[in-house]
Design an enzyme around this catalytic site. Structure first.
Site, mmCIF file in Angstrom:
data_model
loop_
_atom_site.group_PDB
_atom_site.id
_atom_site.type_symbol
_atom_site.label_atom_id
_atom_site.label_comp_id
_atom_site.label_asym_id
_atom_site.label_seq_id
_atom_site.Cartn_x
_atom_site.Cartn_y
_atom_site.Cartn_z
ATOM 1 N N GLU A 2 8.246 2.524 -5.147
ATOM 2 C CA GLU A 2 8.124 2.135 -3.731
ATOM 3 C C GLU A 2 8.175 3.361 -2.835
ATOM 4 O O GLU A 2 8.723 4.393 -3.200
ATOM 5 C CB GLU A 2 9.313 1.219 -3.361
ATOM 6 C CG GLU A 2 8.962 -0.214 -3.066
ATOM 7 C CD GLU A 2 8.193 -0.447 -1.784
ATOM 8 O OE1 GLU A 2 7.356 0.382 -1.382
ATOM 9 O OE2 GLU A 2 8.418 -1.503 -1.170
ATOM 10 N N ASP A 3 7.643 3.211 -1.630
ATOM 11 C CA ASP A 3 7.704 4.311 -0.667
ATOM 12 C C ASP A 3 9.078 4.422 -0.022
ATOM 13 O O ASP A 3 9.633 5.508 0.089
ATOM 14 C CB ASP A 3 6.607 4.156 0.405
ATOM 15 C CG ASP A 3 6.593 2.781 1.074
ATOM 16 O OD1 ASP A 3 7.396 1.892 0.690
ATOM 17 O OD2 ASP A 3 5.779 2.582 1.989
ATOM 18 N N PHE B 92 12.074 6.051 12.138
ATOM 19 C CA PHE B 92 10.860 5.389 11.670
ATOM 20 C C PHE B 92 9.921 6.503 11.230
ATOM 21 O O PHE B 92 9.493 7.323 12.035
ATOM 22 C CB PHE B 92 10.218 4.535 12.767
ATOM 23 C CG PHE B 92 9.052 3.746 12.232
ATOM 24 C CD1 PHE B 92 9.263 2.580 11.503
ATOM 25 C CD2 PHE B 92 7.748 4.210 12.400
ATOM 26 C CE1 PHE B 92 8.193 1.868 10.966
ATOM 27 C CE2 PHE B 92 6.677 3.503 11.865
ATOM 28 C CZ PHE B 92 6.904 2.336 11.148
ATOM 29 N N ARG C 68 -1.163 6.917 7.015
ATOM 30 C CA ARG C 68 -0.769 6.968 5.599
ATOM 31 C C ARG C 68 -1.253 8.257 4.946
ATOM 32 O O ARG C 68 -0.699 8.699 3.952
ATOM 33 C CB ARG C 68 -1.396 5.798 4.816
ATOM 34 C CG ARG C 68 -0.868 4.444 5.214
ATOM 35 C CD ARG C 68 -1.367 3.402 4.221
ATOM 36 N NE ARG C 68 -1.237 2.049 4.717
ATOM 37 C CZ ARG C 68 -0.139 1.312 4.622
ATOM 38 N NH1 ARG C 68 0.948 1.800 4.062
ATOM 39 N NH2 ARG C 68 -0.120 0.077 5.084
ATOM 40 N N ASP D 76 14.532 0.164 3.128
ATOM 41 C CA ASP D 76 15.140 0.197 4.457
ATOM 42 C C ASP D 76 16.269 -0.841 4.473
ATOM 43 O O ASP D 76 17.369 -0.571 3.990
ATOM 44 C CB ASP D 76 14.021 -0.073 5.463
ATOM 45 C CG ASP D 76 14.447 -0.020 6.905
ATOM 46 O OD1 ASP D 76 15.523 0.481 7.202
ATOM 47 O OD2 ASP D 76 13.677 -0.487 7.774
ATOM 48 N N LYS E 256 16.918 4.511 3.208
ATOM 49 C CA LYS E 256 17.724 4.495 4.442
ATOM 50 C C LYS E 256 18.956 3.651 4.148
ATOM 51 O O LYS E 256 19.018 2.473 4.489
ATOM 52 C CB LYS E 256 16.941 3.834 5.581
ATOM 53 C CG LYS E 256 15.742 4.581 6.108
ATOM 54 C CD LYS E 256 15.182 3.827 7.311
ATOM 55 C CE LYS E 256 13.813 4.286 7.702
ATOM 56 N NZ LYS E 256 13.154 3.400 8.676
ATOM 57 N N LYS F 243 0.811 -1.203 0.000
ATOM 58 C CA LYS F 243 0.000 0.000 0.000
ATOM 59 C C LYS F 243 0.853 1.266 0.000
ATOM 60 O O LYS F 243 0.408 2.321 -0.439
ATOM 61 C CB LYS F 243 -0.888 0.031 1.268
ATOM 62 C CG LYS F 243 -1.934 -1.045 1.314
ATOM 63 C CD LYS F 243 -2.664 -0.965 2.661
ATOM 64 C CE LYS F 243 -3.633 -2.119 2.789
ATOM 65 N NZ LYS F 243 -4.204 -2.167 4.140
#
Ligand code: IMP
Ligand code: MG
Length: 175
Positions: A98-99, A152, A165, A102, A130, A42
């Site tokens: 993609e968001d 985070f 979101r 990590d 990141k 999502k």
């Protein structure tokens, strides 16, 4: 104990400015190709919606739903496809949207899985990166919006246990 205050890491304006720049780069690089933007759900839904409008080319828009099994806020690399593609990407120039990357395990899995479907080319575009958290070798991101420290982060598609979101900016709670 007083409640922690949500700080803005990347404002709405900074997001939009960078997304326009990414859109221009992608427009130059994919001119004459058969671009498919593959938006990862999502988390990539807002970035994908804004990025596709900053790209001045014909493009197929597809969605792939994934859910990574997490272990104390870190992905394990075991990825479940919750909504698969409806159409073949064989012969297409696929750009994964993609968001955040990590540890890189989710993106490494996606690239490996999607390569078996024989796209003509496949690259990755992540709004956030990141780099300091990377656990996989050799992962290349063709486009990155922002390099961020090990916070985070939430908002603009990114969630904290399913919520937040819909924040229009990227925020974090300072430790
Ligand atoms: P990776 O497999 O460790 O690269 O993690 C990728 C996934 O973990 C992302 O697609 C997000 O769903 C989630 N994730 C990683 N960092 C964050 C964060 O700071 N905020 C929200 N979700 C995150
Ligand atoms: Mg995600």
């Amino acid at each position: 104990m007083p409640e922690k205050k949500l700080e803005t890491l990347i404002s709405k304006e900074q997001l939009q400015k960078r997304i326009q720049e990414l859109g221009e780069l992608i427009t130059q690089d994919y001119r004459g190709k058969d671009l498919t933007l593959l938006i990862i759900l999502k988390g990539g839904f807002l970035f994908g919606a804004d990025l596709c409008r900053a790209i001045n080319l014909p493009a197929y828009i597809e969605f792939l739903g994934v859910s990574s099994y997490e272990d104390e806020e870190e992905s394990t690399g075991v990825v479940q496809i919750t909504q698969d593609l409806k159409y073949s990407i064989e012969g297409r120039d696929v750009l994964i949207v993609e968001d955040i990357v990590d540890t890189g395990r989710t993106m490494a899995y996606l690239l490996a899985n999607l390569k078996t479907r024989k796209p003509r080319s496949i690259h990755a575009c992540s709004l956030l990166n990141k780099e300091s958290k990377r656990c996989v070798d050799g992962l290349e991101l063709a486009y990155t919006g922002f390099e961020i420290d090990d916070h985070f982060v939430i908002g603009y598609g990114l969630d904290d246990k399913g919520l937040d979101r819909n924040l229009p900016y990227i925020g974090y709670y300072p430790s």
